[in-house]
Design an enzyme around this catalytic site. Structure first.
Site, short mmCIF file in Angstrom:
data_model
loop_
_atom_site.label_atom_id
_atom_site.label_comp_id
_atom_site.label_asym_id
_atom_site.label_seq_id
_atom_site.Cartn_x
_atom_site.Cartn_y
_atom_site.Cartn_z
CE1 TYR A 130 -3.73 2.52 0.84
CE2 TYR A 130 -2.10 3.40 2.36
CZ TYR A 130 -3.29 3.53 1.68
OH TYR A 130 -4.04 4.67 1.82
CD GLN A 131 2.05 2.48 4.52
OE1 GLN A 131 1.63 3.60 4.26
NE2 GLN A 131 1.79 1.86 5.63
CG ASP A 155 0.69 4.75 8.84
OD1 ASP A 155 1.61 4.76 8.01
OD2 ASP A 155 -0.51 4.79 8.51
CD GLU A 175 -3.26 11.21 11.33
OE1 GLU A 175 -3.08 10.59 10.26
OE2 GLU A 175 -4.31 11.09 12.01
CG ASP A 206 -10.25 19.37 9.54
OD1 ASP A 206 -10.02 18.58 8.60
OD2 ASP A 206 -11.36 19.89 9.75
CB ALA A 207 -6.41 17.18 5.89
CG ASP A 225 -2.18 6.83 4.00
OD1 ASP A 225 -3.05 5.98 3.80
OD2 ASP A 225 -1.23 6.66 4.80
N1 SPD Z 1 -9.88 -0.25 4.28
C1 SPD Z 1 -8.65 0.30 4.79
C2 SPD Z 1 -8.10 1.43 4.02
C3 SPD Z 1 -6.97 2.02 4.78
C4 SPD Z 1 -6.28 3.10 4.09
N2 SPD Z 1 -5.31 3.78 4.92
C5 SPD Z 1 -4.27 3.01 5.42
C6 SPD Z 1 -3.25 3.80 6.16
C7 SPD Z 1 -1.88 3.26 5.97
N3 SPD Z 1 -0.89 4.27 5.97
#
Ligand code: SPD
Length: 359
Positions: A130-131, A155, A175, A206-207, A225
């Site tokens: 993902y990242q 995170d 964040e 708040d973004a 994200d």
């Molecule tokens: N359904 C979960 C989607 C999560 C997306 N954000 C994840 C944060 C990781 N940095």
């Protein structure tokens, strides 16, 4: 059933989370509950308690009570009728912040796991898929990115990835929840290492407000994200938010936005693409990655560019393999490479059909 009765049925939620709707044709159709964002946090589903570990297993369900007071478990309305479970070895942290319930546990199969309001955000084992993608899909699509904004991402994992790009001079991150940052620093050092880079400038807040104040044309790239658009993150899939992103990007600047699962949310993806097509006059594309612990095992990304120098998202102009030191910066890339980048834009036939807004 007569037409009027059908009209009365518009948008009624059924037990499995699907809605009976009348699209004006007088014919009842079924729409996944995920598309009815405003209803996603209905009181009977949006229980305030998210203690989702039952008999040593975690799953993305929410406890509630039925009419007789008996405890029952609902699926999250974003993915009705399914729940992937992880065996829990130990709960490491569980507390409510001002915004959400934060849970960290040690799983037996995927390492440590971060959960917000009952929804799995990342696991140590598959977070790379993902990242790395959400960061490098946009940054490898433009030449020498300098100013980058991350929305959410508390995170630190996306920061870790952006830092591989030595052309980047400033990384603003906005964040909302300080607890997510603190918890990541304590339990996920491999992600939170992103905060250690001197180019990172943290804004806790708040973004939506942050973006309203952002100078016009400041960023080369903005990466959203976020968590899913249920509750606090709902505004992050609405038009005013995207308008402010478009304003904060330079001409030919790029947005990469978490955009849910093509298996579950084609209506929602369509909605977002329609909005983005109105705002981003460069190009709008959908890409995806395989993340086994997310619902349906995949997650999507919306890539948009503003009017200006054209951006070819599918063929990265700034390939990661050519950036000095990028592959090993702080830790080795695990998932992303240029082949995966190009492949991520190949869409299954049903997605091409259902996501009409892509054409
Ligand atoms: N359904 C979960 C989607 C999560 C997306 N954000 C994840 C944060 C990781 N940095």
């Amino acid at each position: 059933m007569e037409g009027d009765e059908l009209k009365d049925l518009d948008c009624q939620r059924t037990m499995d989370g699907w809605e009976s709707s009348n699209n004006g044709s007088g014919k009842a159709i079924l729409i996944p509950a995920c598309c009815l964002k405003a209803k996603a946090s209905q009181p009977e589903l949006g229980s305030k308690s998210h203690s989702t570990v039952v008999s040593g297993w975690f799953s993305e369900t929410q406890p509630s009570s039925d009419k007789s007071g008996k405890q029952v478990y609902f699926n999250n309305p974003m993915w009705p009728g399914e729940a992937h479970s992880l065996k829990v070895e130990k709960i490491l942290f569980q507390e409510k912040s001002k915004y959400q319930e934060v849970l960290v546990f040690q799983s037996s199969a995927y390492g440590r796991v971060l959960v917000l309001d009952g929804i799995l955000q990342l696991t140590e084992k598959d977070e790379c898929a993902y990242q790395e993608m959400i960061a490098h899909l946009p940054l490898c699509s433009i030449e020498s990115p300098k100013n980058v904004l991350v929305v959410g991402g508390g995170d630190g994992g996306v920061l870790r990835e952006i830092c591989r790009h030595s052309s980047v001079e400033l990384i603003d991150i906005c964040e909302i929840d300080q607890m997510v940052i603190d918890v990541s620093k304590k339990f996920f050092p491999e992600l939170a290492m992103g905060f250690e880079d001197p180019r990172v400038c943290l804004h806790v807040g708040d973004a939506i407000e942050f973006l309203k104040q952002a100078p016009e044309g400041k960023y080369d790239a903005i990466i959203v994200d976020s968590s899913d658009p249920v509750g606090p993150a709902q505004e992050l899939v609405e038009k005013p938010f995207f308008k402010n992103i478009g304003r904060a990007l330079r001409p030919g600047g790029v947005l990469c936005n978490m955009a849910e699962s093509m298996w579950l949310h084609t209506h929602l993806i369509n909605d977002i693409i329609y909005i983005c097509r109105e705002i981003f006059k460069g190009s709008v594309h959908y890409a995806w990655s395989s993340v086994p612990t997310y619902p349906s095992g995949v997650i999507g990304f919306l890539l948009c560019s503003t009017e200006g120098p054209p951006v070819d998202f599918v063929h990265p102009i700034n390939p990661i393999e050519k950036l000095r030191g990028a592959l090993e910066f702080r830790r080795e890339l695990k998932f992303y490479n240029t082949e995966i980048h190009e492949a991520a834009f190949a869409l299954p036939s049903f997605v091409k059909r259902e996501v009409a807004a892509l054409h």
